[in-house]
Design a protein around this motif. Structure first.
Motif, PDB file in Angstrom:
ATOM      1  N   TYR A 102       0.826  -1.215   0.000  1.00 51.16           N
ATOM      2  CA  TYR A 102       0.000   0.000   0.000  1.00 51.16           C
ATOM      3  C   TYR A 102       0.856   1.259   0.000  1.00 51.16           C
ATOM      4  N   VAL A 137      -0.026   5.748   0.802  1.00 49.33           N
ATOM      5  CA  VAL A 137      -1.002   6.823   1.021  1.00 49.33           C
ATOM      6  C   VAL A 137      -0.347   8.124   0.552  1.00 49.33           C
ATOM      7  N   ARG A 146      -1.190  10.165   8.228  1.00 48.62           N
ATOM      8  CA  ARG A 146      -1.406  10.302   9.672  1.00 48.62           C
ATOM      9  C   ARG A 146      -2.875  10.558  10.007  1.00 48.62           C
ATOM     10  N   GLY A 184      -4.911   7.750   9.664  1.00 51.50           N
ATOM     11  CA  GLY A 184      -5.393   6.386   9.896  1.00 51.50           C
ATOM     12  C   GLY A 184      -5.887   5.671   8.654  1.00 51.50           C
ATOM     13  N   ALA A 244      -4.251   4.279   6.027  1.00 47.83           N
ATOM     14  CA  ALA A 244      -3.577   3.017   5.683  1.00 47.83           C
ATOM     15  C   ALA A 244      -4.038   1.907   6.624  1.00 47.83           C
ATOM     16  N   THR A 245      -4.111   2.198   7.897  1.00 55.44           N
ATOM     17  CA  THR A 245      -4.519   1.179   8.867  1.00 55.44           C
ATOM     18  C   THR A 245      -5.933   0.700   8.573  1.00 55.44           C
ATOM     19  N   HIS A 258       5.384  -6.963   3.894  1.00 58.77           N
ATOM     20  CA  HIS A 258       6.831  -6.756   3.975  1.00 58.77           C
ATOM     21  C   HIS A 258       7.121  -5.261   4.010  1.00 58.77           C
ATOM     22  N   ASN A 265      11.421   1.490   7.691  1.00 59.25           N
ATOM     23  CA  ASN A 265      10.125   2.099   7.349  1.00 59.25           C
ATOM     24  C   ASN A 265       9.200   1.995   8.562  1.00 59.25           C
ATOM     25  N   SER A 306       5.264   2.299   8.086  1.00 63.75           N
ATOM     26  CA  SER A 306       4.585   1.106   7.587  1.00 63.75           C
ATOM     27  C   SER A 306       4.589  -0.015   8.627  1.00 63.75           C
ATOM     28  N   ALA A 313       4.387   0.423  11.764  1.00 64.15           N
ATOM     29  CA  ALA A 313       3.339   0.770  12.737  1.00 64.15           C
ATOM     30  C   ALA A 313       1.958   0.435  12.179  1.00 64.15           C
ATOM     31  N   LYS A 355      -0.627  -2.045  13.949  1.00 65.98           N
ATOM     32  CA  LYS A 355      -1.974  -1.559  14.303  1.00 65.98           C
ATOM     33  C   LYS A 355      -3.067  -2.387  13.640  1.00 65.98           C
TER      34      LYS A 355
HETATM   35  C1  COA Z   1       3.286   3.951   5.407  1.00 68.43           C
HETATM   36  C2  COA Z   1       2.068   4.777   5.008  1.00 68.43           C
HETATM   37  C3  COA Z   1       1.237   3.983   4.007  1.00 68.43           C
HETATM   38  C4  COA Z   1       1.238   5.075   6.270  1.00 68.43           C
HETATM   39  O1  COA Z   1       0.021   5.663   5.851  1.00 68.43           O
HETATM   40  P1  COA Z   1      -0.887   6.499   6.858  1.00 68.43           P
HETATM   41  O2  COA Z   1      -2.254   6.536   6.289  1.00 68.43           O
HETATM   42  O3  COA Z   1      -0.221   7.775   7.181  1.00 68.43           O
HETATM   43  O4  COA Z   1      -0.845   5.568   8.148  1.00 68.43           O
HETATM   44  P2  COA Z   1      -1.819   5.680   9.410  1.00 68.43           P
HETATM   45  O5  COA Z   1      -2.346   7.072   9.520  1.00 68.43           O
HETATM   46  O6  COA Z   1      -2.779   4.563   9.344  1.00 68.43           O
HETATM   47  O7  COA Z   1      -0.768   5.470  10.585  1.00 68.43           O
HETATM   48  C5  COA Z   1      -0.881   4.447  11.514  1.00 68.43           C
HETATM   49  C6  COA Z   1       0.242   4.594  12.510  1.00 68.43           C
HETATM   50  O8  COA Z   1       1.496   4.481  11.881  1.00 68.43           O
HETATM   51  C7  COA Z   1       2.426   5.320  12.573  1.00 68.43           C
HETATM   52  N1  COA Z   1       2.977   6.263  11.628  1.00 68.43           N
HETATM   53  C8  COA Z   1       2.406   6.738  10.492  1.00 68.43           C
HETATM   54  N2  COA Z   1       3.254   7.568   9.859  1.00 68.43           N
HETATM   55  C9  COA Z   1       4.370   7.623  10.630  1.00 68.43           C
HETATM   56  C10 COA Z   1       5.587   8.291  10.496  1.00 68.43           C
HETATM   57  N3  COA Z   1       5.843   9.085   9.447  1.00 68.43           N
HETATM   58  N4  COA Z   1       6.519   8.096  11.461  1.00 68.43           N
HETATM   59  C11 COA Z   1       6.275   7.296  12.513  1.00 68.43           C
HETATM   60  N5  COA Z   1       5.116   6.623  12.689  1.00 68.43           N
HETATM   61  C12 COA Z   1       4.193   6.789  11.745  1.00 68.43           C
HETATM   62  C13 COA Z   1       1.683   5.983  13.695  1.00 68.43           C
HETATM   63  O9  COA Z   1       1.824   5.171  14.844  1.00 68.43           O
HETATM   64  C14 COA Z   1       0.293   5.945  13.195  1.00 68.43           C
HETATM   65  O10 COA Z   1      -0.655   5.970  14.201  1.00 68.43           O
HETATM   66  P3  COA Z   1      -0.998   7.390  14.932  1.00 68.43           P
HETATM   67  O11 COA Z   1      -1.126   8.413  13.842  1.00 68.43           O
HETATM   68  O12 COA Z   1      -2.284   7.061  15.634  1.00 68.43           O
HETATM   69  O13 COA Z   1       0.150   7.632  15.832  1.00 68.43           O
HETATM   70  C15 COA Z   1       2.490   6.129   4.364  1.00 68.43           C
HETATM   71  O14 COA Z   1       3.350   6.801   5.264  1.00 68.43           O
HETATM   72  C16 COA Z   1       3.178   5.946   3.025  1.00 68.43           C
HETATM   73  O15 COA Z   1       2.516   5.861   1.999  1.00 68.43           O
HETATM   74  N6  COA Z   1       4.526   5.903   3.040  1.00 68.43           N
HETATM   75  C17 COA Z   1       5.289   5.733   1.797  1.00 68.43           C
HETATM   76  C18 COA Z   1       4.992   4.413   1.086  1.00 68.43           C
HETATM   77  C19 COA Z   1       5.144   3.223   2.021  1.00 68.43           C
HETATM   78  O16 COA Z   1       5.992   3.181   2.896  1.00 68.43           O
HETATM   79  N7  COA Z   1       4.309   2.197   1.773  1.00 68.43           N
HETATM   80  C20 COA Z   1       4.366   0.953   2.532  1.00 68.43           C
HETATM   81  C21 COA Z   1       5.406   0.052   1.959  1.00 68.43           C
HETATM   82  S1  COA Z   1       5.619  -1.416   2.959  1.00 68.43           S
END
Ligand code: COA
Length: 191
Positions: free
Chosen positions: A107, A109, A115, A117, A119-120, A142, A147, A150, A152, A156
């Motif tokens: 995935y 976002v 931030r 929620g 992705a979760t 994976h 990262n 991801s 987290a 979650k």
């Molecule tokens: C990883 C990713 C998909 C997370 O998407 P998101 O919608 O922001 O995630 P969520 O809002 O569901 O976050 C869930 C938890 O992850 C943690 N989290 C999210 N972003 C974070 C960051 N940048 N640093 C640390 N923790 C983080 C937090 O604990 C968060 O919960 P909280 O906001 O209640 O504290 C997004 O950052 C992304 O697209 N990153 C680049 C691509 C990627 O890494 N894809 C996954 C490959 S395995």
């Protein structure tokens, strides 16, 4: 000897997967600009296997391929993640059948939608749905080492961290260290 598990064969869910905040549906041609805009993000390039540098042509081919997969019902099940309040595309999530009984979830976002929620929520929806397929026994997720966002999300969404697969993930031709998370049939988050 127990029968070997079937390969999962994902069929488009009807009604669409949704909770009160996000809705998942197949990517459409109209999504190309939003996908192309999101996928130039350096974090997506850094942590995922999407092509880098990313062009609108990549987005067009990606949408065409995902639509073909849904039509043929054979390979990956890919969903655009929509924010229900605005209807905007905020991300992408997909399942890729790998071996008998096994699929992998991936995935991203868009930077401006992080931030909140999303992705979760999307991982939870897709995981619960995936286990309605009797062919699925194990779902893997994976992340590249480092990262933390991801990792987290995986935790979650109820996945178990199994450990580091050293040089276990291929990203753009290079083998990298990856963290393996899993959800197996019978786990609470598997539905
Ligand atoms: C990883 C990713 C998909 C997370 O998407 P998101 O919608 O922001 O995630 P969520 O809002 O569901 O976050 C869930 C938890 O992850 C943690 N989290 C999210 N972003 C974070 C960051 N940048 N640093 C640390 N923790 C983080 C937090 O604990 C968060 O919960 P909280 O906001 O209640 O504290 C997004 O950052 C992304 O697209 N990153 C680049 C691509 C990627 O890494 N894809 C996954 C490959 S395995």
């Amino acid at each position: 000897m127990p029968a070997s598990p079937l390969s999962p064969r994902f069929v488009l869910p009807d009604p669409p997967l949704a909770d009160e905040i996000v809705l998942l549906r197949p990517p459409a041609s109209a999504d190309v600009p939003a996908i192309a805009a999101a996928c130039v993000d350096p974090e997506i390039a850094r942590w995922t296997t999407v092509p880098a540098p990313y062009t609108p042509d990549h987005a067009r081919r990606f949408v065409a391929q995902t639509r073909r997969w849904w039509r043929e019902g054979r390979t990956g099940a890919i969903f655009a993640i929509l924010e229900r309040s605005s209807g905007s595309l905020v991300g992408m999530i997909g399942l890729e059948p790998a071996e008998p009984g096994l699929a992998e979830v991936g995935y991203w976002v868009a930077p401006e939608a992080r931030r909140r929620g999303y992705a979760t929520r999307a991982v939870r929806l897709v995981s619960t749905w995936a286990f309605t397929d009797p062919g699925l026994v194990r779902l893997e997720l994976h992340t590249l080492v480092g990262n933390e966002a991801s990792a987290a999300v995986a935790a979650k969404a109820g996945f178990t961290r199994e450990g580091v697969a050293r040089r276990g993930i291929v990203v753009r031709g290079e083998r990298m260290d990856g963290v393996v998370f899993s959800l197996v049939r019978g786990d609470a988050a598997a539905g």
